[in-house]
Design a protein around this motif. Structure first.
Motif, PDB file in Angstrom:
ATOM      1  N   HIS A 162       0.839  -1.204   0.000  1.00 38.49           N
ATOM      2  CA  HIS A 162       0.000   0.000   0.000  1.00 38.49           C
ATOM      3  C   HIS A 162       0.874   1.255   0.000  1.00 38.49           C
ATOM      4  O   HIS A 162       0.540   2.249  -0.665  1.00 38.49           O
ATOM      5  CB  HIS A 162      -0.953   0.009   1.196  1.00 38.49           C
ATOM      6  CG  HIS A 162      -2.120  -0.909   1.027  1.00 38.49           C
ATOM      7  ND1 HIS A 162      -3.274  -0.540   0.395  1.00 38.49           N
ATOM      8  CD2 HIS A 162      -2.298  -2.186   1.407  1.00 38.49           C
ATOM      9  CE1 HIS A 162      -4.125  -1.548   0.385  1.00 38.49           C
ATOM     10  NE2 HIS A 162      -3.549  -2.566   0.994  1.00 38.49           N
ATOM     11  N   GLN A 163       1.980   1.231   0.721  1.00 33.95           N
ATOM     12  CA  GLN A 163       2.889   2.378   0.727  1.00 33.95           C
ATOM     13  C   GLN A 163       3.455   2.623  -0.675  1.00 33.95           C
ATOM     14  O   GLN A 163       3.563   3.765  -1.122  1.00 33.95           O
ATOM     15  CB  GLN A 163       4.024   2.149   1.723  1.00 33.95           C
ATOM     16  CG  GLN A 163       3.575   2.183   3.161  1.00 33.95           C
ATOM     17  CD  GLN A 163       4.648   1.704   4.126  1.00 33.95           C
ATOM     18  OE1 GLN A 163       5.633   1.078   3.746  1.00 33.95           O
ATOM     19  NE2 GLN A 163       4.438   1.993   5.412  1.00 33.95           N
ATOM     20  N   ARG A 164       3.804   1.569  -1.375  1.00 40.30           N
ATOM     21  CA  ARG A 164       4.322   1.714  -2.738  1.00 40.30           C
ATOM     22  C   ARG A 164       3.235   2.223  -3.686  1.00 40.30           C
ATOM     23  O   ARG A 164       3.476   3.098  -4.513  1.00 40.30           O
ATOM     24  CB  ARG A 164       4.891   0.386  -3.235  1.00 40.30           C
ATOM     25  CG  ARG A 164       6.293   0.152  -2.689  1.00 40.30           C
ATOM     26  CD  ARG A 164       6.661  -1.288  -2.630  1.00 40.30           C
ATOM     27  NE  ARG A 164       8.019  -1.482  -2.160  1.00 40.30           N
ATOM     28  CZ  ARG A 164       8.445  -1.260  -0.923  1.00 40.30           C
ATOM     29  NH1 ARG A 164       7.629  -0.801  -0.016  1.00 40.30           N
ATOM     30  NH2 ARG A 164       9.713  -1.478  -0.582  1.00 40.30           N
ATOM     31  N   ILE A 165       2.051   1.670  -3.562  1.00 40.66           N
ATOM     32  CA  ILE A 165       0.936   2.133  -4.404  1.00 40.66           C
ATOM     33  C   ILE A 165       0.676   3.611  -4.147  1.00 40.66           C
ATOM     34  O   ILE A 165       0.497   4.392  -5.092  1.00 40.66           O
ATOM     35  CB  ILE A 165      -0.334   1.285  -4.143  1.00 40.66           C
ATOM     36  CG1 ILE A 165      -0.114  -0.153  -4.630  1.00 40.66           C
ATOM     37  CG2 ILE A 165      -1.562   1.909  -4.794  1.00 40.66           C
ATOM     38  CD1 ILE A 165      -1.156  -1.157  -4.125  1.00 40.66           C
ATOM     39  N   ASP A 166       0.670   4.016  -2.881  1.00 36.63           N
ATOM     40  CA  ASP A 166       0.453   5.427  -2.532  1.00 36.63           C
ATOM     41  C   ASP A 166       1.550   6.321  -3.105  1.00 36.63           C
ATOM     42  O   ASP A 166       1.272   7.417  -3.612  1.00 36.63           O
ATOM     43  CB  ASP A 166       0.369   5.600  -1.016  1.00 36.63           C
ATOM     44  CG  ASP A 166      -0.885   4.993  -0.410  1.00 36.63           C
ATOM     45  OD1 ASP A 166      -1.839   4.689  -1.161  1.00 36.63           O
ATOM     46  OD2 ASP A 166      -0.906   4.819   0.828  1.00 36.63           O
ATOM     47  N   ALA A 167       2.811   5.876  -3.036  1.00 39.66           N
ATOM     48  CA  ALA A 167       3.920   6.664  -3.565  1.00 39.66           C
ATOM     49  C   ALA A 167       3.803   6.815  -5.086  1.00 39.66           C
ATOM     50  O   ALA A 167       4.039   7.909  -5.636  1.00 39.66           O
ATOM     51  CB  ALA A 167       5.258   6.015  -3.195  1.00 39.66           C
TER      52      ALA A 167
END
Length: 188
Positions: A162-167
């Protein structure tokens, strides 16, 4: 997605997002889609683990309780009653974590289920669920511990995805806001 573990090994490396500022919009969208596909697979695996864990926990609770309204530890619980109670067991699991959540685009991953469930099956196979009454308290406890460990690890990996998707999403939004990307490009 051929191998979820191999993909996660690549997607969750620190270098996965390196240089996104210089990547094309199509490349960023492809990276985001790849992370989203892996997240769908992990979400599915987590739901499978939680379902099995809820069933094992319900069985442990039934065999641990004593008294007039519960099965004694010396008698195996009635499997038919357990099956009848499955809807309540599966909906009584842990609640959703706080936050808005993410809309699900797909409920099941685009991969063979056996690729996802191999580890789950090594802890408690779908065939064993029907024979919980034949297992010792120790075995049931070990199953629960193994499923909890899998669920925890999958949850951690999902958060990292999720952190990667958000970034990646933030990079796309930044480009549109700054004018480095045009909305007209989306329409053509």
């Amino acid at each position: 997605m051929a191998s979820l573990q191999a993909d996660l090994g690549r997607l969750l490396t620190d270098s996965y997002l390196s240089g996104i500022e210089s990547k094309s919009l199509d490349d960023i969208r492809a990276l985001r889609a790849e992370c989203q596909d892996a997240e769908v697979a992990l979400s599915y695996l987590r739901r499978l683990a939680q379902g099995r864990l809820d069933i094992v926990h319900a069985y442990l609770v039934r065999t641990d309780r004593t008294g007039d309204d519960a099965t004694s530890a010396s008698e195996p619980p009635d499997l038919a009653a357990l099956v009848e109670g499955l809807p309540a067991i599966l909906t009584a699991g842990p609640g959703r974590p706080p936050g808005p959540g993410r809309p699900m685009t797909v409920l099941a991953p685009d991969t063979e289920e056996s690729d996802l469930t191999e580890e789950l099956d090594s802890v408690v196979s779908s065939n064993e669920i029907g024979h919980l009454g034949d297992l010792s308290q120790e075995r049931l406890g070990a199953m629960a511990a193994g499923l909890e460990e899998i669920e925890h690890r999958v949850s951690v990996d999902r958060r990292r995805l999720h952190q990667r998707i958000d970034a990646l999403q933030a990079e796309l939004v930044s480009r549109y806001k700054s004018g480095r990307a045009s909305v007209d490009g989306l329409l053509s």
